[in-house]
Design an enzyme around this catalytic site. Structure first.
Site, mmCIF file in Angstrom:
data_model
loop_
_atom_site.group_PDB
_atom_site.id
_atom_site.type_symbol
_atom_site.label_atom_id
_atom_site.label_comp_id
_atom_site.label_asym_id
_atom_site.label_seq_id
_atom_site.Cartn_x
_atom_site.Cartn_y
_atom_site.Cartn_z
ATOM 1 N N CYS A 1 0.826 -1.207 0.000
ATOM 2 C CA CYS A 1 0.000 0.000 0.000
ATOM 3 C C CYS A 1 0.863 1.261 0.000
ATOM 4 C CB CYS A 1 -0.934 -0.001 1.200
ATOM 5 S SG CYS A 1 -0.084 -0.128 2.788
ATOM 6 N N HIS B 1 -1.544 0.870 7.341
ATOM 7 C CA HIS B 1 -1.920 1.169 5.972
ATOM 8 C C HIS B 1 -1.340 2.524 5.597
ATOM 9 C CE1 HIS B 1 -4.089 0.068 2.459
ATOM 10 N NE2 HIS B 1 -5.083 0.938 2.576
ATOM 11 N N ASN C 1 -7.978 5.774 -0.123
ATOM 12 C CA ASN C 1 -7.529 4.429 0.217
ATOM 13 C C ASN C 1 -7.022 3.773 -1.061
ATOM 14 O OD1 ASN C 1 -7.295 1.678 0.874
ATOM 15 N ND2 ASN C 1 -8.953 1.787 2.367
#
Length: 631
Positions: A419, A581, A599
């Protein structure tokens, strides 16, 4: 062979002597194999159809016959040693009908006449002007003068001469040891001394033949000509087709054209340097690390980079088969050698392999990757473990790489835990999308080269194919044709489609190149956003604690054009941000105290994973703010 009397004195072969005989027999058989393969690289080079090449082919055949006779003599003596070691007595074979070429003392042999240099025809006349006389002439038919092929041939001739000279010394030592052992046993000696005459023939004559070629090419280099295709609007011929392949049109012929000056000599030098890999094909495995040095590899890369794309493809295409196998053996051997020199050579060889992948003809890519499998990064593990089955590759080479520029919505993370990399790509696409397209170059063969800046070193180009990892779907998918069902696959890594569902590969290719740079997809899970950002931009990235950062600070960073990525804590509040994350910041509303975050997960159809968050509510979930300029 005929049975003869026992060794003089009726001596019995002792265990120690039997071991010596077996060892000598093994050495002679190994030498025989290497002797027979001395000209393997020369014979694999495609011809040009010229009288010069026809005469050279005749010489090569004669040399090979002499080498085969050498090998036969070595094998015959090895068989005798095996018999003696087993306790049997055999007489030496009588000298056979050796060919004149095999016993010729040098280039004056009547069976292998020297080839005088053939002067080039007048400037402006077709290359077929040389076909007027001599073997191989076609009565005025067009002849292709290919400087790349001739350059490779000249280099491989010199390489074969060097191998023959070195192997001749090795054979002489092995034969001498054998003769001394037989003399101690009272066995007759002498016939095996004939082995090695073919090696001497190649060592003497091959450099002369190479000189003939280079002289001819040097004369052609002085002429201001280039090759073009004759025909109405016909494009220039690509030399990337395999040696010996027929032109696309049976009526195509090549003639000199005064349009632009050409440099056959420069092409030949580059091709000759690449032919070094052919030398490794016949080398012993324990000698592989010494076949290439760092300076030599750098010279190859520099000369290869100077060639135009079609010419480069033609040069690389000549490495099919044995040379690529030798290159793979060199890479494997260097990778397992911890010496500092070997480590440097291995790094340079890896860079050269990357150059080859970028410039190879499309039909050579598969063979290149098979010879050097690390050119494809290690695949990510399939979601769900082994139950999902093996990871397969999906060829996306026909899809668009970039459509209307790089956009944050093009990025979808996929199943790889990177990520941080996806967030950095999204941030750059928001702040400086041109950077991503500038650092990406599509090569003529369909591969893509992406420029990274790992560490504090110089820029590094990493080349990847458009083969993306995927898993097979348990339920077959429709092929779109009525009544037909096909096998479905789901890509594992970054999405190869944009937010609109259109093919757009740049994020997936950036990820694949980043994985290659770090040793495979499994190696890039759970990494550093600051390291990824610096590698992508070449500029240092900074980190600051989230609690010490205000909304105004975030706004100022974005206003300066910096990329901002928020790294969350390993535990976050329910309803807040995802733990462990990374989120790129796309915009800041300082008046309302909120920040727009994306995201990086691949969004569901119709969604974009973009949302406004009150900074005061999510700051506790954020551990670090990573930021940095793009230029």
């Amino acid at each position: 062979m005929h049975e003869g009397p026992a060794p003089r004195g009726g001596a019995v072969v002792s265990a120690g002597t039997a071991d010596d005989l077996g060892r000598h027999a093994t050495a002679l058989r190994r030498a025989a194999t290497e002797v027979a393969a001395v000209l393997s690289g020369v014979r694999s080079t495609g011809g040009t159809g010229s009288p010069l090449r026809a005469r050279l082919d005749g010489r090569v055949l004669a040399w090979q016959a002499a080498l085969d006779a050498d090998a036969e003599a070595l094998l015959a003596r090895a068989a005798l040693l095996d018999r003696l070691a087993a306790g049997s007595a055999w007489a030496l074979p009588a000298p056979g009908p050796w060919s004149a070429a095999a016993i010729s003392p040098g280039p004056t042999s009547s069976r292998v006449p020297p080839v005088p240099p053939v002067p080039p025809g007048p400037i402006g006349r077709p290359a077929s002007a040389e076909a007027g006389a001599g073997a191989g002439g076609s009565g005025g038919a067009p002849v292709r003068f290919d400087p790349v092929l001739l350059g490779v041939l000249a280099a491989r001739l010199r390489s074969a001469a060097d191998r023959a000279a070195a192997l001749g010394r090795t054979v002489a030592v092995a034969v001498g040891e054998t003769e001394r052992t037989l003399a101690r046993m009272g066995s007759p000696t002498g016939t095996v001394g004939m082995a090695g005459r073919g090696l001497r023939l190649v060592a003497v004559e091959a450099p002369n033949a190479a000189g003939d070629i280079e002289l001819r090419m040097a004369r052609f280099a002085a002429a201001p000509i280039t090759l073009r295709r004759v025909g109405p609007g016909g494009p220039p011929e690509r030399i990337s087709r395999p040696p010996g392949a027929r032109p696309a049109s049976p009526t195509a012929r090549f003639v000199p054209s005064p349009a632009r000056p050409a440099s056959p000599t420069a092409l030949a030098v580059a091709a000759g340097l690449l032919a070094l890999f052919g030398a490794g094909a016949g080398a012993r495995s324990d000698a592989v690390p010494d076949t290439l040095g760092v300076d030599r590899l750098r010279a190859v890369r520099a000369r290869l980079a100077d060639l135009p794309d079609p010419t480069r493809a033609g040069v690389i295409g000549l490495l099919r088969g044995g040379p690529l196998t030798a290159l793979g053996a060199m890479a494997a051997r260097l990778a397992g050698t911890p010496k500092p020199g070997a480590v440097l050579a291995a790094a340079e060889l890896a860079g050269l392999a990357d150059d080859l992948l970028a410039g190879a003809p499309p039909d050579l890519l598969g063979e290149l990757v098979r010879a050097l499998p690390w050119l494809e990064p290690a695949a990510p593990p399939p979601p769900g473990g082994e139950r999902s089955g093996p990871v397969v590759g999906v060829d996306r080479s026909g899809d668009a790489i970039v459509r209307d520029g790089a956009d944050p919505g093009d990025v979808g993370q996929g199943a790889v835990a990177d990520c941080y990399l996806a967030a950095a790509l999204i941030g750059i696409a928001r702040q400086d999308p041109a950077l991503l397209t500038e650092r990406l170059r599509r090569n003529p063969n369909g591969t893509v080269t992406i420029t990274f800046h790992p560490g504090s070193g110089a820029p590094v180009g990493v080349t990847v194919t458009a083969m993306l990892p995927a898993r097979r779907l348990s339920a077959p998918a429709s092929t779109g044709r009525e009544g037909e069902r096909g096998e479905g696959v789901q890509e594992i890594a970054m999405d190869g489609d944009n937010a609109a569902g259109q093919p757009e590969l740049w994020p997936a290719l950036y990820e694949k190149a980043y994985a290659r740079l770090h040793g495979g997809y499994p190696a890039i899970g759970f990494g550093s956003a600051s390291l990824a950002l610096g590698t992508l931009t070449g500029r240092p990235a900074s980190r600051r604690a989230a609690r010490a950062t205000s909304v105004a600070d975030l706004a100022a960073l974005l206003d300066r054009g910096e990329v901002v990525v928020l790294a969350t804590r390993s535990r976050t509040r329910s309803g807040g941000l995802v733990a462990a994350h990374a989120y790129p910041a796309l915009a800041v509303d300082a008046a309302r105290g909120r920040v727009l975050l994306r995201n990086p997960w691949d969004p569901a159809p119709g969604a974009d994973n973009v949302r406004w968050y009150a900074w005061s509510q999510v700051v506790a979930d954020v551990h670090t703010v990573v930021h940095g300029p793009t230029r």
